[in-house]
Design an enzyme around this catalytic site. Structure first.
Site, PDB file in Angstrom:
ATOM      1  N   SER A 145       4.155   2.542   8.094  1.00 53.35           N
ATOM      2  CA  SER A 145       3.797   1.564   7.072  1.00 53.35           C
ATOM      3  C   SER A 145       5.038   1.084   6.329  1.00 53.35           C
ATOM      4  O   SER A 145       5.888   1.875   5.933  1.00 53.35           O
ATOM      5  CB  SER A 145       2.826   2.189   6.066  1.00 53.35           C
ATOM      6  OG  SER A 145       1.595   2.468   6.666  1.00 53.35           O
ATOM      7  N   GLY A 146       5.122  -0.231   6.157  1.00 48.66           N
ATOM      8  CA  GLY A 146       6.228  -0.810   5.405  1.00 48.66           C
ATOM      9  C   GLY A 146       7.460  -1.125   6.213  1.00 48.66           C
ATOM     10  O   GLY A 146       8.353  -1.822   5.744  1.00 48.66           O
ATOM     11  N   ASP A 189      -0.119  -7.712   1.673  1.00 50.66           N
ATOM     12  CA  ASP A 189       0.371  -6.329   1.662  1.00 50.66           C
ATOM     13  C   ASP A 189       1.896  -6.314   1.720  1.00 50.66           C
ATOM     14  O   ASP A 189       2.505  -6.037   2.752  1.00 50.66           O
ATOM     15  CB  ASP A 189      -0.231  -5.586   2.857  1.00 50.66           C
ATOM     16  CG  ASP A 189       0.030  -4.082   2.815  1.00 50.66           C
ATOM     17  OD1 ASP A 189       0.452  -3.589   1.758  1.00 50.66           O
ATOM     18  OD2 ASP A 189      -0.194  -3.422   3.848  1.00 50.66           O
ATOM     19  N   HIS A 197       0.818  -1.218   0.000  1.00 47.10           N
ATOM     20  CA  HIS A 197       0.000   0.000   0.000  1.00 47.10           C
ATOM     21  C   HIS A 197       0.852   1.270   0.000  1.00 47.10           C
ATOM     22  O   HIS A 197       0.336   2.361  -0.208  1.00 47.10           O
ATOM     23  CB  HIS A 197      -0.999  -0.002   1.165  1.00 47.10           C
ATOM     24  CG  HIS A 197      -0.409   0.254   2.516  1.00 47.10           C
ATOM     25  ND1 HIS A 197      -0.284  -0.735   3.468  1.00 47.10           N
ATOM     26  CD2 HIS A 197       0.060   1.383   3.097  1.00 47.10           C
ATOM     27  CE1 HIS A 197       0.236  -0.216   4.575  1.00 47.10           C
ATOM     28  NE2 HIS A 197       0.446   1.077   4.363  1.00 47.10           N
TER      29      HIS A 197
END
Length: 265
Positions: free
Chosen positions: A209-210, A115, A68
């Site tokens: 995120s990530g 994801d 994402h």
């Protein structure tokens, strides 16, 4: 830092927003040399403000992150390695453009299943004491419930928008999967990890995120999403489940570097 995405209407713009680590502390500078800061900009929007995400180096030319973070082409992605204060031109930093990336073919922007994304760097990172890669687990290697792990990143440090330029880190505990299965309809026990600590006041609330969930010196998870309006529990992509896919993509990246054979010219 990019929003730690919620399963809500906010997912329409997955590359907008800022990330947060709550209840964490500043790390010793350059003590997490595998960490990558992803600076993301839409190519066809001149003057647009870049967004950002976390990631981690698994090979001198490859970074793992969340799908994402880079959900489409048409983005200009720069990876910054060796950083502590992301807003200072530190001598230790290496800024490398991303030439290509691949997201998992079964990634769902609606449920955030699968994801995961693998990014190919234009040039190999120079491995030294400030920049190095982190190990990933074996295929289907699991981390036990109750294991203390850590998540590092840059971004806001409270729900009120307090900010920091330096890398922060929070300790979180692996939870029983029942907790996330009850909370999230689309939780998948094979490909996700349930993480949090209900009584600690610590979280990656809307952030990082990530970035990697590091347990026992391996990157077992990737920051993916959490509940709307609350800190916990958190869902991380389970890296071990995707090891065959990761290995396949790394081989593809390597083949791209080979000179053309006579028969193909």
């Amino acid at each position: 830092m990019l929003l730690l995405l919620l399963i809500s209407s906010a997912f329409v713009l997955p590359w907008a927003g800022a990330g947060r680590i709550i209840g964490g502390k500043e790390v010793v500078p350059h003590s997490r040399p595998y960490m990558a800061y992803l600076k993301i900009k839409v190519k066809d929007r001149s003057g647009s403000k870049p967004s950002s995400c976390g990631g981690f180096l698994i090979r001198p030319d490859a970074v793992l992150s969340a799908a994402h973070c880079v959900p489409k082409k048409g983005l200009k992605v720069t990876v910054i390695l060796g950083a502590h204060n992301i807003n200072v031109q530190e001598w230790s930093q290496q800024r490398i453009h991303v030439t290509d990336w691949v997201i998992h073919p079964n990634y769902s922007s609606a449920s955030l299943q699968n994801d995961i994304a693998l990014l190919k760097l234009r040039s190999r990172a120079r491995i030294n004491e400030n920049v190095t890669f982190i190990s990933i687990p074996r295929s289907n290697e699991h981390v036990r419930v109750g294991t203390r792990c850590r998540v590092a990143g840059w971004g806001d440090t409270s729900v009120y928008g307090s900010t920091t330029d330096v890398m922060m880190e929070v300790d979180l505990k692996v939870q029983n999967e029942t907790l996330c299965q009850q909370e999230f309809h689309d939780y998948q026990r094979l490909s996700m990890i349930c993480v949090g600590d209900q009584n600690s006041g610590k979280s990656t609330y809307e952030g990082d995120s990530g970035g990697p969930l590091v347990c026992n010196k391996k990157a077992h998870g990737i920051v993916s999403y959490g509940p709307s309006g609350r800190l916990l529990p958190l869902v991380f992509t389970r890296v071990s489940y995707f090891v065959p896919w990761i290995r396949q993509q790394l081989r593809r990246f390597a083949l791209q570097e080979l000179p053309a054979s006579p028969s193909s010219q």
